[in-house]
Design an enzyme around this catalytic site. Structure first.
Site, PDB file in Angstrom:
ATOM      1  N   ASP A 133      -8.176  -4.700  -0.356  1.00 45.61           N
ATOM      2  CA  ASP A 133      -8.338  -5.837  -1.910  1.00 45.61           C
ATOM      3  C   ASP A 133      -8.423  -7.039  -1.319  1.00 45.61           C
ATOM      4  OD1 ASP A 133      -7.593  -3.152  -3.347  1.00 45.61           O
ATOM      5  OD2 ASP A 133      -9.447  -3.604  -3.345  1.00 45.61           O
TER       6      ASP A 133
ATOM      7  N   HIS B  13       0.804  -1.717   0.182  1.00 46.72           N
ATOM      8  CA  HIS B  13       0.161   0.059  -0.213  1.00 46.72           C
ATOM      9  C   HIS B  13       0.481   1.107  -0.242  1.00 46.72           C
ATOM     10  CE1 HIS B  13      -3.374   2.500   1.265  1.00 46.72           C
ATOM     11  NE2 HIS B  13      -4.108   1.700   0.792  1.00 46.72           N
TER      12      HIS B  13
HETATM   13  C1  SDX Z   1      -5.759   1.076  -2.826  1.00 50.00           C
HETATM   14  O1  SDX Z   1      -4.242   5.009  -1.552  1.00 50.00           O
HETATM   15  C2  SDX Z   1      -5.469   4.144  -1.005  1.00 50.00           C
HETATM   16  O2  SDX Z   1      -6.016   4.501   0.055  1.00 50.00           O
HETATM   17  C3  SDX Z   1      -5.954   3.318  -1.514  1.00 50.00           C
HETATM   18  C4  SDX Z   1      -7.156   2.150  -1.692  1.00 50.00           C
HETATM   19  C5  SDX Z   1      -8.300   2.756  -1.489  1.00 50.00           C
HETATM   20  O3  SDX Z   1      -8.958   2.771  -0.498  1.00 50.00           O
HETATM   21  O4  SDX Z   1      -8.622   3.736  -2.366  1.00 50.00           O
HETATM   22  O5  SDX Z   1      -6.202   2.036  -0.278  1.00 50.00           O
HETATM   23  C6  SDX Z   1      -7.484   1.156  -2.383  1.00 50.00           C
HETATM   24  O6  SDX Z   1      -5.600   0.785  -3.934  1.00 50.00           O
HETATM   25  C7  SDX Z   1      -4.986  -0.799  -2.328  1.00 50.00           C
HETATM   26  C8  SDX Z   1      -3.929  -0.941  -3.291  1.00 50.00           C
HETATM   27  C9  SDX Z   1      -4.240  -2.235  -4.407  1.00 50.00           C
HETATM   28  N1  SDX Z   1      -3.348  -2.062  -5.022  1.00 50.00           N
HETATM   29  C10 SDX Z   1      -2.799  -3.995  -5.104  1.00 50.00           C
HETATM   30  O7  SDX Z   1      -2.717  -4.608  -4.413  1.00 50.00           O
HETATM   31  C11 SDX Z   1      -1.740  -3.816  -6.307  1.00 50.00           C
HETATM   32  C12 SDX Z   1      -0.560  -4.563  -5.219  1.00 50.00           C
HETATM   33  N2  SDX Z   1       0.415  -3.508  -4.158  1.00 50.00           N
HETATM   34  C13 SDX Z   1       0.708  -2.010  -5.470  1.00 50.00           C
HETATM   35  O8  SDX Z   1       0.899  -2.192  -7.095  1.00 50.00           O
HETATM   36  C14 SDX Z   1       1.680  -1.289  -4.484  1.00 50.00           C
HETATM   37  O9  SDX Z   1       1.970  -2.211  -3.701  1.00 50.00           O
HETATM   38  C15 SDX Z   1       1.116  -0.245  -4.476  1.00 50.00           C
HETATM   39  C16 SDX Z   1       1.057   0.342  -5.440  1.00 50.00           C
HETATM   40  C17 SDX Z   1      -0.449  -0.782  -3.845  1.00 50.00           C
HETATM   41  C18 SDX Z   1       1.854   0.456  -3.949  1.00 50.00           C
HETATM   42  O10 SDX Z   1       3.213   0.521  -4.331  1.00 50.00           O
HETATM   43  P1  SDX Z   1       3.872   1.901  -4.263  1.00 50.00           P
HETATM   44  O11 SDX Z   1       4.365   2.558  -3.753  1.00 50.00           O
HETATM   45  O12 SDX Z   1       5.346   1.383  -5.122  1.00 50.00           O
HETATM   46  O13 SDX Z   1       4.751   0.670  -2.912  1.00 50.00           O
HETATM   47  P2  SDX Z   1       5.552   1.136  -2.390  1.00 50.00           P
HETATM   48  O14 SDX Z   1       6.291   1.862  -2.072  1.00 50.00           O
HETATM   49  O15 SDX Z   1       6.023   0.922  -0.366  1.00 50.00           O
HETATM   50  O16 SDX Z   1       6.746  -0.159  -2.731  1.00 50.00           O
HETATM   51  C19 SDX Z   1       8.322  -0.772  -1.487  1.00 50.00           C
HETATM   52  C20 SDX Z   1       8.790  -1.910  -2.466  1.00 50.00           C
HETATM   53  C21 SDX Z   1       8.771  -1.243  -3.767  1.00 50.00           C
HETATM   54  O17 SDX Z   1      10.103  -2.193  -4.439  1.00 50.00           O
HETATM   55  P3  SDX Z   1      11.498  -1.107  -3.753  1.00 50.00           P
HETATM   56  O18 SDX Z   1      11.233  -0.076  -4.809  1.00 50.00           O
HETATM   57  O19 SDX Z   1      11.971  -0.821  -3.087  1.00 50.00           O
HETATM   58  O20 SDX Z   1      12.429  -1.935  -4.071  1.00 50.00           O
HETATM   59  O21 SDX Z   1       8.087  -2.975  -2.233  1.00 50.00           O
HETATM   60  C22 SDX Z   1       7.529  -3.505  -3.464  1.00 50.00           C
HETATM   61  C23 SDX Z   1       7.535  -2.162  -4.526  1.00 50.00           C
HETATM   62  O22 SDX Z   1       8.355  -1.883  -6.113  1.00 50.00           O
HETATM   63  N3  SDX Z   1       5.915  -3.686  -4.078  1.00 50.00           N
HETATM   64  C24 SDX Z   1       5.988  -5.442  -3.492  1.00 50.00           C
HETATM   65  C25 SDX Z   1       4.803  -4.970  -3.793  1.00 50.00           C
HETATM   66  N4  SDX Z   1       3.841  -3.342  -3.715  1.00 50.00           N
HETATM   67  C26 SDX Z   1       5.239  -3.125  -3.220  1.00 50.00           C
HETATM   68  N5  SDX Z   1       6.441  -6.090  -4.646  1.00 50.00           N
HETATM   69  C27 SDX Z   1       5.990  -6.715  -4.560  1.00 50.00           C
HETATM   70  N6  SDX Z   1       4.673  -7.203  -4.338  1.00 50.00           N
HETATM   71  C28 SDX Z   1       3.553  -6.174  -4.480  1.00 50.00           C
HETATM   72  N7  SDX Z   1       2.323  -6.504  -3.705  1.00 50.00           N
END
Ligand code: SDX
Length: 431
Positions: A366, A308
């Site tokens: 989700d 998230h």
């Molecule tokens: C919702 O904003 C909100 O409030 C949204 C929401 C709402 O109610 O409106 O809560 C609803 O959108 C929930 C999120 C649903 N999306 C997913 O489940 C899709 C999978 N999640 C990822 O796409 C991701 O976690 C995001 C898009 C949600 C967040 O992405 P970020 O901002 O890049 O996350 P981060 O900065 O915390 O990531 C830290 C690291 C990164 O790696 P590095 O660049 O540090 O090497 O963790 C990695 C990311 O690449 N990472 C993941 C991951 N999510 C982040 N690696 C593997 N699997 C994942 N799901």
């Protein structure tokens, strides 16, 4: 804006600039940079606005480190356990829990607006039957501007109020119509004798050929899913609604913009993507393969339903959703659902893996919602439309709040320009 007693000093070269600092009732202080460009001639740089407060709000508070979600100060776990969706809608819209009389009046007003203009049925017939329901939702909600002219003047508080009620009331009807159209069944009209969640289930699953009785436990679970998705501070789709509204666009156009943004798999589309991922994993023995892919920087695969932008702890909604999943699947006699078994095994494996612990990636809202919705009989394509109808009250509450904000003006972010500096045109024969 809050009174400021504190300042932050920014030094650029031999110049220093004092910037006001405002303290919130909860969460981090903010530095007011509104005069920065005018005084220092510089922009700030914050792609994705993840360190930027775009507005002042009193609706929802999130503490991502602690996994806290409050709506007007009330914890989501208490609202999901003790309240119900239309009462939460009242709370989000008006700021306080309603009295019995206020709630009855609000529920009556919403109930009286659940039907859509009969001519709107024609819109659906213009879509292919296999259109994604989110495509239909974006189109039909945007088209509400073409029907409800008496609630499009955003400068009229009464029209804003009517638009808010119409959107909360009609989104379930339109979402159910999108579903019925996609499966070739006739539309089912809303019924005023059913509560909000039961009415939605009835519009989705009833057929003219026989009586359909909504199971009260499923209606309660549906209502809880609506509540858990109602609002979430300045997320991507809410920010889209606020930015669209800042130009003075009518509320139906703004909500259609929010629906379009929510559709993305990184946002509201994650519930559909999560279930499709669980089905692709199939059995728990394949989990290590998918976890390895999620950790592989060269692989774009992400564990859907994990991680998230804000929560670096458990998403408090996921905790409630997990309890609801157990209840619903037990009721439906599918507690041995292989997808739920795979989901639980994936959650355990991911939470035990140092990568996810270090990156603070936990199940989000989700992760379990799709399992419940599938168990209820919804196709995965209906998961995000259900998220959208739930979030409509959050979008419209945030939209409404803007009009009472003296700082409200058209949104216009700037940029860090890295393109060509000025150069002269070259005729084609000279290129
Ligand atoms: C919702 O904003 C909100 O409030 C949204 C929401 C709402 O109610 O409106 O809560 C609803 O959108 C929930 C999120 C649903 N999306 C997913 O489940 C899709 C999978 N999640 C990822 O796409 C991701 O976690 C995001 C898009 C949600 C967040 O992405 P970020 O901002 O890049 O996350 P981060 O900065 O915390 O990531 C830290 C690291 C990164 O790696 P590095 O660049 O540090 O090497 O963790 C990695 C990311 O690449 N990472 C993941 C991951 N999510 C982040 N690696 C593997 N699997 C994942 N799901």
């Amino acid at each position: 804006m809050s009174d400021t007693q504190k300042t932050a000093t920014l030094t650029i070269g031999d110049q220093s600039y004092d910037l006001p600092v405002y303290s919130p009732t909860a969460g981090p202080d903010v530095i007011d940079i509104r005069k920065l460009y005018g005084t220092a001639g510089v922009f700030t740089y914050d792609p994705g606005f993840t360190s930027t407060a775009a507005c002042e709000s009193t609706i929802t508070f999130i503490d991502g480190e602690e996994g806290v979600l409050l709506h007007r100060g009330y914890p989501i776990s208490e609202l999901a356990g003790k309240s119900h969706y239309l009462e939460v809608c009242y709370l989000l819209l008006y700021g306080e829990l309603p009295t019995t009389a206020q709630l009855e009046d609000f529920e009556t007003r919403v109930t009286r607006h659940t039907m859509v203009h009969e001519q709107m049925h024609n819109f659906f017939r213009g879509f292919r039957r296999d259109a994604h329901p989110m495509a239909t939702l974006v189109g039909v909600v945007g088209a509400m501007s073409a029907f409800y002219h008496d609630s499009t003047d955003v400068n009229d508080p009464w029209q804003r109020e009517v638009a808010a009620i119409r959107l909360i009331a009609k989104l379930p009807t339109i979402a159910a119509m999108a579903y019925k159209y996609s499966i070739g069944q006739p539309f089912v009209y809303p019924r005023n004798d059913l509560d909000y969640a039961a009415n939605f289930l009835h519009m989705c699953f009833a057929v003219p050929a026989e009586e359909y009785h909504v199971d009260p436990i499923l209606a309660r679970a549906m209502d809880r899913i609506f509540t858990l998705h109602a609002d979430h501070e300045q997320n991507a789709s809410t920010s889209t609604v606020r930015l669209a509204s800042s130009s003075g666009a009518n509320p139906f156009a703004c909500i259609a913009a929010g629906i379009a943004c929510l559709w993305g798999p990184a946002h509201g589309g994650a519930n559909q993507a999560c279930l499709e991922m669980l089905k692709e994993i199939g059995t728990p023995d394949r989990i290590p393969e998918f976890i390895a892919r999620a950790k592989d920087k060269n692989d774009p695969f992400r564990l859907m339903g994990f991680g998230h932008r804000v929560y670096k702890n458990f998403d408090p909604r996921a905790t409630v959703m997990k309890q609801s999943a157990d209840e619903v699947l037990e009721l439906l006699g599918v507690e041995n659902n292989p997808i739920l078994a795979t989901a639980k095994a994936l959650e355990e494996a991911a939470l035990a893996d140092p990568y996810f612990a270090e990156k603070k990636l936990f199940p989000n809202v989700d992760f379990y919602s799709g399992i419940i919705l599938e168990a209820m009989g919804f196709p995965t394509s209906m998961f995000t439309p259900i998220f959208a109808l739930s979030r409509t009250v959050g979008w419209i509450s945030q939209w409404k709040e803007q009009f009472s904000d003296p700082a409200h003006k058209i949104g216009r972010p700037r940029q860090l320009y890295k393109g060509e500096t000025e150069r002269s045109y070259v005729d084609i024969e000279n290129r």
